[in-house]
Design an enzyme around this catalytic site. Structure first.
Site, mmCIF file in Angstrom:
data_model
loop_
_atom_site.group_PDB
_atom_site.id
_atom_site.type_symbol
_atom_site.label_atom_id
_atom_site.label_comp_id
_atom_site.label_asym_id
_atom_site.label_seq_id
_atom_site.Cartn_x
_atom_site.Cartn_y
_atom_site.Cartn_z
ATOM 1 N N SER A 143 25.456 51.120 34.534
ATOM 2 C CA SER A 143 25.797 50.090 33.374
ATOM 3 C C SER A 143 24.073 49.825 32.608
ATOM 4 O O SER A 143 23.275 49.865 33.152
ATOM 5 C CB SER A 143 25.970 48.823 33.937
ATOM 6 O OG SER A 143 25.985 47.799 32.752
ATOM 7 N N TYR A 156 24.676 41.873 39.702
ATOM 8 C CA TYR A 156 25.407 42.922 38.816
ATOM 9 C C TYR A 156 24.098 43.866 38.434
ATOM 10 O O TYR A 156 23.956 45.327 38.651
ATOM 11 C CB TYR A 156 26.135 42.617 37.682
ATOM 12 C CG TYR A 156 26.849 43.808 37.134
ATOM 13 C CD1 TYR A 156 27.839 44.560 37.630
ATOM 14 C CD2 TYR A 156 26.543 44.280 35.916
ATOM 15 C CE1 TYR A 156 28.518 45.733 37.020
ATOM 16 C CE2 TYR A 156 27.235 45.205 35.195
ATOM 17 C CZ TYR A 156 28.077 45.864 35.618
ATOM 18 O OH TYR A 156 29.015 46.809 35.280
HETATM 19 P P1 NAP Z 1 37.856 47.898 36.055
HETATM 20 O O1 NAP Z 1 38.683 47.984 34.856
HETATM 21 O O2 NAP Z 1 37.672 46.680 36.755
HETATM 22 O O3 NAP Z 1 38.411 48.940 36.902
HETATM 23 C C1 NAP Z 1 37.698 49.184 38.137
HETATM 24 C C2 NAP Z 1 38.343 49.786 39.386
HETATM 25 O O4 NAP Z 1 37.851 49.787 40.617
HETATM 26 C C3 NAP Z 1 39.776 48.542 39.638
HETATM 27 O O5 NAP Z 1 40.912 49.490 39.866
HETATM 28 C C4 NAP Z 1 39.282 48.206 40.857
HETATM 29 O O6 NAP Z 1 40.527 47.444 41.527
HETATM 30 C C5 NAP Z 1 38.510 49.208 41.540
HETATM 31 N N1 NAP Z 1 37.462 48.533 42.771
HETATM 32 C C6 NAP Z 1 36.881 47.446 42.830
HETATM 33 N N2 NAP Z 1 36.442 47.439 43.995
HETATM 34 C C7 NAP Z 1 36.734 48.492 44.604
HETATM 35 C C8 NAP Z 1 36.226 48.865 45.933
HETATM 36 N N3 NAP Z 1 35.648 48.232 46.626
HETATM 37 N N4 NAP Z 1 36.829 50.193 46.418
HETATM 38 C C9 NAP Z 1 37.606 50.814 45.450
HETATM 39 N N5 NAP Z 1 37.947 50.485 44.384
HETATM 40 C C10 NAP Z 1 37.524 49.635 43.791
HETATM 41 O O7 NAP Z 1 36.393 48.383 35.541
HETATM 42 P P2 NAP Z 1 35.916 49.286 34.234
HETATM 43 O O8 NAP Z 1 35.422 48.247 33.240
HETATM 44 O O9 NAP Z 1 36.769 50.372 34.213
HETATM 45 O O10 NAP Z 1 34.413 49.743 34.964
HETATM 46 C C11 NAP Z 1 34.105 51.026 35.656
HETATM 47 C C12 NAP Z 1 32.946 51.113 36.073
HETATM 48 O O11 NAP Z 1 32.125 51.269 34.808
HETATM 49 C C13 NAP Z 1 32.419 49.929 36.831
HETATM 50 O O12 NAP Z 1 31.197 50.580 37.973
HETATM 51 C C14 NAP Z 1 31.715 49.331 35.978
HETATM 52 O O13 NAP Z 1 30.495 48.351 36.659
HETATM 53 C C15 NAP Z 1 31.028 50.278 35.030
HETATM 54 N N6 NAP Z 1 30.759 49.751 33.578
HETATM 55 C C16 NAP Z 1 31.957 49.326 32.671
HETATM 56 C C17 NAP Z 1 31.759 48.888 31.571
HETATM 57 C C18 NAP Z 1 32.467 48.428 30.355
HETATM 58 O O14 NAP Z 1 32.291 47.882 29.387
HETATM 59 N N7 NAP Z 1 33.940 48.454 30.953
HETATM 60 C C19 NAP Z 1 30.183 48.822 31.048
HETATM 61 C C20 NAP Z 1 29.219 49.309 31.875
HETATM 62 C C21 NAP Z 1 29.669 49.817 33.313
HETATM 63 P P3 NAP Z 1 41.072 46.176 41.480
HETATM 64 O O15 NAP Z 1 41.744 46.193 40.272
HETATM 65 O O16 NAP Z 1 41.659 45.821 42.732
HETATM 66 O O17 NAP Z 1 39.439 45.268 41.246
#
Ligand code: NAP
Length: 256
Positions: A143, A156
């Site tokens: 991130s 984080y």
């Molecule tokens: P999200 O919508 O929260 O999706 C994350 C997925 O990972 C969810 O299905 C979640 O399951 C699953 N997960 C969480 N903990 C887990 C574990 N211990 N084992 C297996 N699966 C797990 O997140 P996102 O926004 O798509 O982000 C994806 C990645 O990009 C993350 O690493 C995040 O930090 C990074 N990121 C996102 C953004 C953004 O703006 N969206 C920006 C920078 C970085 P649950 O539904 O059960 O929680």
């Protein structure tokens, strides 16, 4: 145009929703077989139903904080597809509000670190033998908060900063055996799920939100998926150990 990813196999963690779901869909669209790994079983089932229409998928319930789940997920992948060409470490707990550092508990800290940093390390550990065999590659999803912060962001930021360091360390260790390791640091990425309001309608960013990015728009998950596709392809064969900020230029904008 040649497509060296066709018929290759990728594992995407956190694939049930958000950025992971779009990465998985995109890799299927370019002809890969994709293992959808997530701990959210119900959502995983729904996502698999949608994505298996595009190409070969395997749905595996896997909590990346549990090494036994990871071992079983890798074994299931080999059992079904006989190889692993790419591991996309995307699962993560997104930017939780940390308690004041004077009130931080080890329990809170460890939960974020074990999911966002230890999880990717363990997935990499178990996928490495197959990746060495296929001369494959790993992409960690960090991130911009690894390099920029606001208050109450410690766990984080530290977890994602650790992923960038893990990237160059692993690239050195695995490079000799033909495995590349890179990292993507997304900026603000809108996903179908993150913009869905309680009433079911989509939240829409304002002009000001878009204008805060030099490219004039907030990011979408496909921006990250496109970068993943490039990094795991032969076109990136001279690139390893790097972190790529994909944020529409937002971290390069000065606020005065
Ligand atoms: P999200 O919508 O929260 O999706 C994350 C997925 O990972 C969810 O299905 C979640 O399951 C699953 N997960 C969480 N903990 C887990 C574990 N211990 N084992 C297996 N699966 C797990 O997140 P996102 O926004 O798509 O982000 C994806 C990645 O990009 C993350 O690493 C995040 O930090 C990074 N990121 C996102 C953004 C953004 O703006 N969206 C920006 C920078 C970085 P649950 O539904 O059960 O929680």
């Amino acid at each position: 145009m040649s497509n060296d990813l066709k018929d290759k196999v990728a594992i995407v963690t956190g694939a049930a929703r958000g950025i992971g779901r779009i990465i998985a869909r995109h890799l299927l669209e370019v002809g890969m077989s994709v293992v959808l790994a997530d701990m959210n079983e119900q959502l995983l089932e729904k996502t698999n139903e949608e994505l298996c229409e595009i190409g070969p998928t395997l749905q595996v319930q896997c909590d990346v904080t549990k090494e036994q789940d990871i071992e079983l997920m890798v074994a299931a992948t080999i059992g079904r597809f006989e190889r692993i060409d790419a591991l996309i470490n995307n699962a993560g707990i997104g930017n939780p509000h940390c308690p004041d550092i004077a009130e931080m508990t080890a329990e809170f800290w460890n939960k974020i670190i074990s999911t966002n940093l230890t999880g990717p390390m363990l997935c990499s550990k178990h996928a490495t033998p197959a990746l060495r065999h296929s001369q494959g590659s790993i992409v960690h999803i960090a991130s911009v908060r690894a390099i920029q912060s606001e208050s109450n962001n410690e766990a984080y930021s530290a977890s994602k900063g650790g992923l960038i360091s893990l990237t160059h360390a692993m690239a050195n260790t695995l490079g000799k055996t033909g495995v590349r390791v890179n990292c993507i640091s997304p900026g603000w990425i809108l996903t179908e799920e993150s913009t869905r309001r309680k009433d079911g309608r989509q939240w829409v960013p304002t002009e000001a939100h878009h204008a805060s990015h030099p490219v004039g728009r907030v990011g979408v998950a496909l921006d990250i998926a496109n970068m993943v596709e490039y990094l795991i392809s032969e076109k990136a064969s001279f690139i390893t150990g790097q972190n790529f900020v994909v944020d529409g230029g937002a971290v390069k904008k000065i606020f005065i």
